[in-house]
Scaffold this motif. Structure first.
Motif, PDB file in Angstrom:
ATOM      1  N   UNK A 103       0.772  -1.265  -0.070  1.00  9.03           N
ATOM      2  CA  UNK A 103      -0.005  -0.099   0.007  1.00  9.03           C
ATOM      3  C   UNK A 103       0.935   1.259  -0.089  1.00  9.03           C
ATOM      4  N   UNK A 104       0.160   2.154  -0.680  1.00  9.77           N
ATOM      5  CA  UNK A 104       0.751   3.860  -0.511  1.00  9.77           C
ATOM      6  C   UNK A 104      -0.127   4.722   0.296  1.00  9.77           C
ATOM      7  N   UNK A 105      -1.395   4.557   0.347  1.00  5.44           N
ATOM      8  CA  UNK A 105      -2.479   5.155   0.949  1.00  5.44           C
ATOM      9  C   UNK A 105      -3.363   4.414   1.918  1.00  5.44           C
ATOM     10  N   UNK A 106      -3.341   4.665   3.241  1.00  2.00           N
ATOM     11  CA  UNK A 106      -4.275   3.795   4.254  1.00  2.00           C
ATOM     12  C   UNK A 106      -4.639   5.157   5.402  1.00  2.00           C
ATOM     13  N   UNK A 107      -5.853   5.452   5.292  1.00  4.50           N
ATOM     14  CA  UNK A 107      -6.588   6.539   5.949  1.00  4.50           C
ATOM     15  C   UNK A 107      -6.628   6.236   7.355  1.00  4.50           C
ATOM     16  N   UNK A 108      -7.005   5.018   7.655  1.00  4.99           N
ATOM     17  CA  UNK A 108      -7.174   4.320   9.069  1.00  4.99           C
ATOM     18  C   UNK A 108      -6.685   2.890   9.284  1.00  4.99           C
ATOM     19  N   UNK A 109      -6.583   2.578  10.301  1.00  3.83           N
ATOM     20  CA  UNK A 109      -6.363   1.002  10.595  1.00  3.83           C
ATOM     21  C   UNK A 109      -7.229   0.919  11.697  1.00  3.83           C
ATOM     22  N   UNK A 110      -8.025  -0.101  11.530  1.00  5.83           N
ATOM     23  CA  UNK A 110      -9.090  -0.535  12.411  1.00  5.83           C
ATOM     24  C   UNK A 110      -8.895  -1.618  13.277  1.00  5.83           C
ATOM     25  N   UNK A 111      -9.283  -1.533  14.598  1.00 10.46           N
ATOM     26  CA  UNK A 111      -9.072  -2.544  15.394  1.00 10.46           C
ATOM     27  C   UNK A 111     -10.390  -3.580  15.519  1.00 10.46           C
ATOM     28  N   UNK A 153      -6.493   0.032   1.669  1.00 10.49           N
ATOM     29  CA  UNK A 153      -5.495   0.663   1.199  1.00 10.49           C
ATOM     30  C   UNK A 153      -5.495   0.834  -0.309  1.00 10.49           C
ATOM     31  N   UNK A 154      -4.647   1.893  -0.664  1.00  9.61           N
ATOM     32  CA  UNK A 154      -4.631   2.264  -2.198  1.00  9.61           C
ATOM     33  C   UNK A 154      -3.007   1.976  -2.536  1.00  9.61           C
ATOM     34  N   UNK A 155      -2.726   1.775  -3.779  1.00  9.05           N
ATOM     35  CA  UNK A 155      -1.438   1.228  -4.278  1.00  9.05           C
ATOM     36  C   UNK A 155      -1.203   1.939  -5.542  1.00  9.05           C
ATOM     37  N   UNK A 156      -0.333   2.500  -5.942  1.00  6.86           N
ATOM     38  CA  UNK A 156       0.046   2.986  -7.248  1.00  6.86           C
ATOM     39  C   UNK A 156       0.295   1.818  -8.127  1.00  6.86           C
ATOM     40  N   UNK A 157      -0.133   2.115  -9.309  1.00 12.09           N
ATOM     41  CA  UNK A 157       0.051   0.793 -10.329  1.00 12.09           C
ATOM     42  C   UNK A 157      -0.157   1.578 -11.788  1.00 12.09           C
ATOM     43  N   UNK A 201      -4.422   4.497  -9.144  1.00 13.17           N
ATOM     44  CA  UNK A 201      -4.384   4.127  -7.650  1.00 13.17           C
ATOM     45  C   UNK A 201      -5.363   3.148  -7.682  1.00 13.17           C
ATOM     46  N   UNK A 202      -4.997   1.807  -7.256  1.00 16.67           N
ATOM     47  CA  UNK A 202      -6.334   0.728  -7.092  1.00 16.67           C
ATOM     48  C   UNK A 202      -6.144   0.430  -5.527  1.00 16.67           C
ATOM     49  N   UNK A 203      -7.464  -0.325  -5.084  1.00 14.10           N
ATOM     50  CA  UNK A 203      -7.661  -0.545  -3.779  1.00 14.10           C
ATOM     51  C   UNK A 203      -7.588  -1.829  -3.637  1.00 14.10           C
ATOM     52  N   UNK A 204      -7.191  -2.341  -2.217  1.00 16.98           N
ATOM     53  CA  UNK A 204      -7.287  -3.677  -1.785  1.00 16.98           C
ATOM     54  C   UNK A 204      -7.653  -3.426  -0.225  1.00 16.98           C
ATOM     55  N   UNK A 205      -8.086  -4.542   0.350  1.00 19.63           N
ATOM     56  CA  UNK A 205      -8.499  -4.974   1.560  1.00 19.63           C
ATOM     57  C   UNK A 205      -7.357  -5.866   2.369  1.00 19.63           C
ATOM     58  N   UNK A 206      -6.851  -5.649   3.426  1.00 21.71           N
ATOM     59  CA  UNK A 206      -6.008  -6.406   4.285  1.00 21.71           C
ATOM     60  C   UNK A 206      -6.064  -6.242   5.448  1.00 21.71           C
TER      61      UNK A 206
END
Length: 476
Positions: A426-434, A443-447, A459-464
């Motif tokens: 990832x390159x963009x992560x606005x929050x980390x949730x517990x 997250x967003x990542x550059x591609x 920029x594409x999005x993924x869940x982790x």
């Protein structure tokens, strides 16, 4: 024949004592009379990325242990449990020592297959379309994960960027709703789920010489109620305050921007504002938390100019307020890495995070700069992360915390010493949730997309997800 048999026994003994196999329990002392031998076993010799590896020492007469895992990480535990986050062939080396400071080494190879990406979920986004996550949370009405996305179709440049609301089901499938068009640059946004059932959205609106916000209120079926565009104020978030809400940000007054806390009712209507300047120029509140004494705000002091550069003198600050929102003290950090970086007002267009750890220390994180202070705001440490976007997350875990940076998720102790890092996509992560024992992120990542118009940077999005020690959890 007897001589040949004895020679075979000697050869067998030499092979069994090589560094590639655990030593026998019947090893004889070496020339110095020592029986120290390094030895360890692995519960598996081939693993997938993110899969745990249990290392168990079988060393003899060792009093200290030092493992090198071949990926830049080490451990002094006798029986460490690790995982390797990139595929490849690794050599794990153990060096042991005894009370006489004699040493011995032993190594084994391990193969790691797969990729970090195998642990993630990638929602389908058409070629040439980008998506940047601006906020992540849990809808208090549906108890489902959601994220606000800034989307744009780069195949059609006359199409406006759009804000979208995505809500995930138990299988991480998204139901998407349109919120509004994006009028200007926007790298921050949030939603307040009002008691009435309405959704109150806020987005930044910035140009090189313009700083304001867009506010849109929708029904729970995403029907439009009203919208407000402001050139004189911007809200970065809110806190629940009994039946009311405390929106925080900045309001322009007497020609400068001042820190502002706006009290709103259950309908989202503002009825009182607490406006204060800090520093010698303009200022804002990027985040606000409640404490036993009142409130602590993550502030920014800055100067605006009519000519380029439009923004100078950026300084982070901690603002301490009582329960009546009077400023009791403030700490402005003149030695910020960002103070010497001139820019434009888009520099204020991103995510700001503030948490207090259980030991009382305070952590600020914004514009790629992390700072740890004591409970009075006296700085303990700070760090600037190069090549890191302004949309990054922070979460407190009792007396430790985790942040996202460009390419890495990092864990720190209460004083800001890094204890673990995880290389991720990832390159963009606005929050980390517990979420229970898991930490979830969007997250967003550059591609690069290959389209009819050629190669497009997107920029594409993924869940982790990961556990609280930054070990990946496979969402698939």
């Amino acid at each position: 024949m007897r001589n040949l048999y004895l020679a075979g026994l000697c050869l067998l003994f030499i092979i069994s004592c090589s560094k590639d196999d655990p030593p026998s329990d019947s090893l004889l002392p070496d020339a110095n009379g020592s029986t120290l031998k390094a030895c360890f076993t692995l519960d598996k010799n081939s693993v997938a990325v993110g899969e745990f590896i249990q290392i168990t020492s079988c060393s003899v007469d060792a009093t200290s242990f030092f493992y090198d895992f071949g990926n830049g990480e080490t451990s002094v535990k006798e029986n460490p449990k690790i995982f390797l986050e990139e595929s490849g062939d690794y050599t794990i080396v153990l060096q042991v020592s005894d009370n006489e400071q004699q040493t011995d080494t032993f190594s084994q190879n391990i193969v790691v297959t797969g990729a970090v990406e195998d642990n993630y979920i990638f929602p389908e986004i058409p070629n040439g379309v980008l998506g940047i996550p601006l906020e992540t949370g849990i809808n208090p009405t549906t108890n489902k994960l959601y994220y606000i996305e800034r989307s744009a179709d780069l195949n059609n440049p006359i199409t406006n960027d759009r804000f979208l609301y995505n809500e995930l089901d138990a299988s991480y499938n998204a139901i998407t709703n349109y919120i509004a068009d994006k009028p200007f640059n926007s790298q921050s946004g949030f939603v307040n789920f009002l008691p009435t059932g309405n959704l109150n959205f806020h987005f930044s609106r910035t140009l090189s010489d313009f700083y304001g916000s867009q506010e849109v209120t929708l029904t729970n079926t995403f029907g439009f109620i009203n919208g407000i565009n402001s050139a004189t104020k911007h809200n970065y978030g809110y806190l629940k305050d009994g039946a009311n809400f405390l929106y925080f940000g900045t309001i322009k007054e007497d020609g400068i921007y001042k820190t502002a806390i706006e009290k709103r009712n259950a309908n989202g209507d503002a009825f009182e504002a607490y406006i204060n300047p800090i520093g010698i120029g303009s200022s804002l509140i990027g985040d606000l938390i409640r404490t036993q004494e009142g409130y602590v705000a993550y502030g920014i002091s800055f100067n605006t100019n009519t000519a380029a550069p439009q923004l100078t003198g950026y300084k982070p600050a901690l603002i301490f307020l009582d329960t009546s929102f009077n400023i009791t003290s403030e700490q402005i950090y003149e030695d910020s890495e960002l103070t010497s970086i001139p820019g434009d007002l888009n520099m204020l267009n991103g995510a700001y995070h503030l948490v207090q750890l259980t030991n009382g220390n305070i952590v600020l994180y914004g514009n790629a700069e992390m700072m740890v202070t004591d409970s009075d705001g006296t700085k303990i440490t700070s760090q600037f992360f190069n090549d890191t976007e302004s949309i990054q997350g922070l979460i407190a875990l009792e007396d430790s915390f985790v942040i996202s940076t460009g390419g890495y998720l990092r864990k720190f102790d209460a004083n800001g010493n890094q204890t673990k890092e995880l290389k991720y996509k990832g390159d963009f992560v606005p929050e980390i949730l517990e979420m229970g024992d898991q930490l979830f992120f969007v997250a967003g990542f550059r591609t690069t997309d290959i389209t009819e118009n050629g190669e497009l940077s997107v920029v594409k999005i993924f869940y982790g997800a990961m556990d609280k020690n930054l070990n990946l959890i496979n969402l698939n």
